[in-house]
Design a protein around this motif. Structure first.
Motif, mmCIF file in Angstrom:
data_model
loop_
_atom_site.group_PDB
_atom_site.id
_atom_site.type_symbol
_atom_site.label_atom_id
_atom_site.label_comp_id
_atom_site.label_asym_id
_atom_site.label_seq_id
_atom_site.Cartn_x
_atom_site.Cartn_y
_atom_site.Cartn_z
ATOM 1 N N LEU A 76 -38.346 24.836 13.198
ATOM 2 C CA LEU A 76 -38.336 26.215 12.742
ATOM 3 C C LEU A 76 -39.592 26.947 13.226
ATOM 4 O O LEU A 76 -40.581 26.313 13.609
ATOM 5 N N PRO A 77 -39.557 28.293 13.225
ATOM 6 C CA PRO A 77 -40.698 29.065 13.732
ATOM 7 C C PRO A 77 -42.001 28.798 12.990
ATOM 8 O O PRO A 77 -43.081 28.991 13.540
ATOM 9 N N ASN A 78 -41.918 28.364 11.725
ATOM 10 C CA ASN A 78 -43.134 28.114 10.954
ATOM 11 C C ASN A 78 -43.775 26.772 11.282
ATOM 12 O O ASN A 78 -44.747 26.360 10.634
ATOM 13 N N GLY A 79 -43.228 26.078 12.285
ATOM 14 C CA GLY A 79 -43.786 24.806 12.704
ATOM 15 C C GLY A 79 -43.219 23.608 11.981
ATOM 16 O O GLY A 79 -43.548 22.459 12.320
ATOM 17 N N GLN A 80 -42.378 23.848 10.993
ATOM 18 C CA GLN A 80 -41.769 22.759 10.250
ATOM 19 C C GLN A 80 -40.453 22.329 10.874
ATOM 20 O O GLN A 80 -39.816 23.093 11.595
ATOM 21 N N SER A 81 -40.063 21.098 10.604
ATOM 22 C CA SER A 81 -38.780 20.584 11.071
ATOM 23 C C SER A 81 -37.772 20.653 9.930
ATOM 24 O O SER A 81 -38.119 20.401 8.767
ATOM 25 N N LEU A 82 -36.552 21.008 10.278
ATOM 26 C CA LEU A 82 -35.470 21.071 9.294
ATOM 27 C C LEU A 82 -34.511 19.926 9.574
ATOM 28 O O LEU A 82 -33.834 19.895 10.603
ATOM 29 N N GLU A 83 -34.482 18.963 8.672
ATOM 30 C CA GLU A 83 -33.593 17.821 8.809
ATOM 31 C C GLU A 83 -32.331 18.066 7.999
ATOM 32 O O GLU A 83 -32.397 18.537 6.861
ATOM 33 N N PHE A 84 -31.192 17.754 8.606
ATOM 34 C CA PHE A 84 -29.935 18.035 7.920
ATOM 35 C C PHE A 84 -28.847 17.067 8.368
ATOM 36 O O PHE A 84 -28.948 16.412 9.421
ATOM 37 N N THR A 85 -27.812 16.999 7.557
ATOM 38 C CA THR A 85 -26.620 16.205 7.850
ATOM 39 C C THR A 85 -25.490 17.140 8.244
ATOM 40 O O THR A 85 -25.285 18.173 7.605
ATOM 41 N N ALA A 86 -24.772 16.794 9.291
ATOM 42 C CA ALA A 86 -23.607 17.567 9.723
ATOM 43 C C ALA A 86 -22.355 16.730 9.527
ATOM 44 O O ALA A 86 -22.322 15.560 9.908
ATOM 45 N N THR A 87 -21.350 17.337 8.934
ATOM 46 C CA THR A 87 -20.063 16.671 8.756
ATOM 47 C C THR A 87 -18.974 17.542 9.349
ATOM 48 O O THR A 87 -18.814 18.696 8.964
ATOM 49 N N ALA A 88 -18.247 16.999 10.305
ATOM 50 C CA ALA A 88 -17.100 17.677 10.900
ATOM 51 C C ALA A 88 -15.849 16.930 10.473
ATOM 52 O O ALA A 88 -15.778 15.705 10.587
ATOM 53 N N GLY A 89 -14.868 17.669 9.972
ATOM 54 C CA GLY A 89 -13.667 17.004 9.506
ATOM 55 C C GLY A 89 -12.634 17.987 9.006
ATOM 56 O O GLY A 89 -12.587 19.134 9.460
ATOM 57 N N SER A 90 -11.820 17.549 8.064
ATOM 58 C CA SER A 90 -10.748 18.404 7.566
ATOM 59 C C SER A 90 -10.480 18.122 6.093
ATOM 60 O O SER A 90 -10.763 17.035 5.591
ATOM 61 N N LEU A 91 -9.949 19.138 5.434
ATOM 62 C CA LEU A 91 -9.559 19.050 4.032
ATOM 63 C C LEU A 91 -8.043 19.020 3.970
ATOM 64 O O LEU A 91 -7.383 19.917 4.496
ATOM 65 N N ALA A 92 -7.488 17.991 3.345
ATOM 66 C CA ALA A 92 -6.035 17.874 3.217
ATOM 67 C C ALA A 92 -5.574 18.606 1.967
ATOM 68 O O ALA A 92 -5.984 18.281 0.859
ATOM 69 N N LEU A 93 -4.731 19.617 2.139
ATOM 70 C CA LEU A 93 -4.152 20.332 1.007
ATOM 71 C C LEU A 93 -2.712 19.854 0.821
ATOM 72 O O LEU A 93 -1.940 19.804 1.784
ATOM 73 N N VAL A 94 -2.365 19.520 -0.406
ATOM 74 C CA VAL A 94 -1.067 18.916 -0.693
ATOM 75 C C VAL A 94 -0.330 19.738 -1.727
ATOM 76 O O VAL A 94 -0.913 20.585 -2.414
ATOM 77 N N ASP A 95 0.967 19.504 -1.852
ATOM 78 C CA ASP A 95 1.741 20.180 -2.892
ATOM 79 C C ASP A 95 1.699 19.345 -4.161
ATOM 80 O O ASP A 95 0.970 18.347 -4.257
ATOM 81 N N GLU A 96 2.475 19.752 -5.155
ATOM 82 C CA GLU A 96 2.414 19.089 -6.457
ATOM 83 C C GLU A 96 2.921 17.655 -6.413
ATOM 84 O O GLU A 96 2.669 16.877 -7.330
ATOM 85 N N GLU A 97 3.641 17.294 -5.347
ATOM 86 C CA GLU A 97 4.148 15.932 -5.217
ATOM 87 C C GLU A 97 3.257 15.092 -4.311
ATOM 88 O O GLU A 97 3.590 13.956 -3.994
ATOM 89 N N GLY A 98 2.137 15.648 -3.875
ATOM 90 C CA GLY A 98 1.234 14.911 -3.021
ATOM 91 C C GLY A 98 1.595 14.952 -1.554
ATOM 92 O O GLY A 98 0.989 14.245 -0.744
ATOM 93 N N LYS A 99 2.567 15.793 -1.182
ATOM 94 C CA LYS A 99 2.973 15.883 0.214
ATOM 95 C C LYS A 99 2.036 16.815 0.969
ATOM 96 O O LYS A 99 1.726 17.913 0.520
ATOM 97 N N LEU A 100 1.599 16.365 2.140
ATOM 98 C CA LEU A 100 0.657 17.140 2.942
ATOM 99 C C LEU A 100 1.270 18.468 3.354
ATOM 100 O O LEU A 100 2.381 18.525 3.873
ATOM 101 N N GLN A 101 0.528 19.553 3.108
ATOM 102 C CA GLN A 101 0.953 20.883 3.505
ATOM 103 C C GLN A 101 0.143 21.424 4.684
ATOM 104 O O GLN A 101 0.692 22.053 5.579
#
Length: 550
Positions: A76-101
């Motif tokens: 960063l501009p203030n001379g500090q380092s910013l450490e972070f975790t990145a997660t790439a993926g997907s969220l599964a949305l399902v109907d009331e019977e658990g079937k993938l929508q």
């Protein structure tokens, strides 16, 4: 895009549409995993997070790969380092019977720290607009930890693709989760038909479901929660906040609405209503100031704004048959915009975006972008009486942003999606969008009033660029001027920066936007912790989004 949304009456059936909001209610229904497929191999120089100790079974039919988690650091501009975790993926949305929508693709950046600190650290969900746009614009253009430089007076689709650390990333004060609606990015409908998601109400429901799912699966329900949306994403913001409050039981602490459309009724075709001329005139004038070497500011624009909503509107209402009114318009509008008086007179003072884009640079064979008049491109047919041309910002960004996002997924985030196209800006979504039916155009002002009135702690920042002709800043100003003061006027703020629709391509504007957003977060968190903000009474001290027990 001027039709009304579906009936807004909030019966139980309408609130829980689209298969009960895909069983998103917190604590109800099956909760299939989005990262329970087991760990992937580490990318070179990156550390893979451990798999959950008790993996849950994912629904059948998923095509997107297992989530990938990697560790990173930027300076960063203030001379500090910013450490972070990145997660790439997907969220599964399902109907009331658990079937993938559907599978909703996301990229999450979380600052390194102890797990117990997550409850106090804000998490912000970012969504772009279109409809049909992926969240890449916000992610690698504005507030993510890396950005693709696109500064300058022109943009080349064949530019070098090299992401750089973003010194103005919001990750220094909030975790970030970028979400792509169905049909954008890698998000998809399970049956291949996304049309049922392409409507004002269904779209807001699904995005609310995705946000709720992420919060539940990542143990972030107790975290302060915010939303940032650009363009149509800004329109989505109040609708999503309302659905989260009323249908899910989740309260947002703040909204950042970037270049939003708050009421589509104000964006009617310019030849049928005076509003389009009134709201665009200050942006035309700001563009003229910038061409003359002057930086537009709110103070400099006050006189133009007063003229636009006063004498200008009065002469417009007299009609083009009133020669004296047209003469006055031609003289004043020409002086403000830099256009030739005869050109303005022929249009009776009623400037269209397309004509302005072409007339300003006609002698040089250049055309301006409607998204930022400070960016120009060549007119493909400069000698023709009329010319069709690709926008020098929106269309020029398509190739570099798409390539940069695919590379980001593959090389830095270790998430490879095979046999699927990355959709940065999906025209099929835009063309197939269901705007509802009725006599009124879609609007988000009603929802904005409701969420601000219901939660006395919520704060909202509306941000625009001066030289944006697509969603002019003066439209939002006039609409926000009609808002009541809910306890304290500073709960709702309008900021306008140098630049256009994507003003964050300008370094000074990006810095100012970062600081304004950081201030909103700080004030919202202070209010959340002690309830001392003006306008917060005893009835506001219950947890946002919670309904009283009957």
């Amino acid at each position: 895009m001027t039709q009304a949304p579906p009936d807004s009456s909030r019966t139980a059936a309408s609130r829980l549409g689209l298969a009960g909001l895909l069983t998103l209610a917190i604590g109800l229904g099956p909760l299939p995993a989005h990262a329970q497929h087991g760990p992937q191999a580490d990318a070179p120089g990156q550390t893979q997070a451990k798999a959950p100790s008790q993996p849950r079974k994912a629904p059948e039919g998923r095509r997107l790969p297992p989530d990938a988690t990697t560790e990173h650091s930027i300076d960063l501009p203030n001379g500090q380092s910013l450490e972070f975790t990145a997660t790439a993926g997907s969220l599964a949305l399902v109907d009331e019977e658990g079937k993938l929508q559907s599978e909703i693709a996301f990229i999450a950046y979380t600052k390194a720290g102890k797990p117990e600190d997550a409850a106090a650290r804000p998490v912000t969900f970012g969504v772009n607009g279109g409809p049909g746009a992926a969240s890449a614009y916000l992610n690698i253009g504005a507030i993510g930890p890396w950005r693709l430089p696109t500064d300058g007076p022109s943009i080349s689709p064949s530019q070098t693709i090299a992401l750089q650390p973003n010194p103005t990333t919001w990750l220094d004060f909030t975790d970030l989760v970028f979400i792509d609606p169905v049909g954008t990015g890698y998000s998809r409908a399970a049956d291949g038909d996304g049309k049922k998601y392409w409507s004002v109400d269904a779209d807001a429901s699904v995005l609310s479901a995705a946000i709720a799912r992420y919060l539940r699966q990542n143990d972030r329900l107790a975290s302060p929660k915010f939303f940032v949306g650009e363009s149509y994403g800004g329109f989505r913001g109040p609708l999503i906040a309302q659905k989260l409050q009323q249908d899910v039981g989740v309260g947002l602490s703040g909204l950042v609405l970037l270049s939003p459309v708050l009421d589509f009724g104000w964006l009617q075709p310019t030849r049928t209503t005076p509003w389009g001329f009134v709201t665009k005139l200050p942006s035309f004038a700001a563009a003229a100031l910038e061409r003359a070497g002057t930086t537009p500011s709110r103070d400099l624009m006050k006189e133009v704004e007063a003229y636009a909503s006063g004498a200008f509107l009065t002469d417009l209402l007299k009609g083009p048959a009133d020669r004296e009114a047209v003469a006055r318009l031609a003289e004043r509008v020409s002086a403000l915009t830099g256009l030739d008086p005869e050109t303005v007179r022929r249009q009776a003072g009623r400037l269209t975006t397309h004509s302005y884009q072409r007339e300003i640079g006609r002698d040089a064979g250049r055309v301006l972008s409607a998204y930022d008049t400070g960016v120009t491109g060549w007119d493909p047919d400069p000698t023709a009486p009329q010319s069709g041309f690709e926008d020098p910002v929106l269309d020029a960004l398509q190739a570099p942003l798409t390539t940069a996002m695919v590379q980001l997924y593959q090389t830095r985030l270790n998430w490879r999606v095979e046999n699927m196209r990355y959709e940065l800006l999906n025209g099929a979504v835009n063309r197939g969008w269901n705007w509802g039916s009725g006599r009124s155009a879609p609007e988000a002002m009603g929802a904005l009033k409701d969420v601000l009135a219901l939660d006395g702690r919520m704060r909202v920042l509306v941000a625009h660029g001066f030289t944006d002709l697509v969603t002019p800043y003066f439209t939002s100003k006039m609409l926000l001027d009609q808002m009541p003061v809910y306890g304290s006027a500073d709960r709702l703020k309008l900021s306008v920066y140098r630049g256009g629709h994507m003003f964050y391509t300008r370094p000074d504007s990006r810095n100012a936007f970062h600081d304004d957003a950081a201030d909103l977060f700080a004030r919202a968190l202070e209010t959340r912790s002690d309830g001392s903000a003006k306008g917060v009474d005893a009835s506001d001290t219950k947890e946002p989004g919670k309904r009283p027990t009957p």
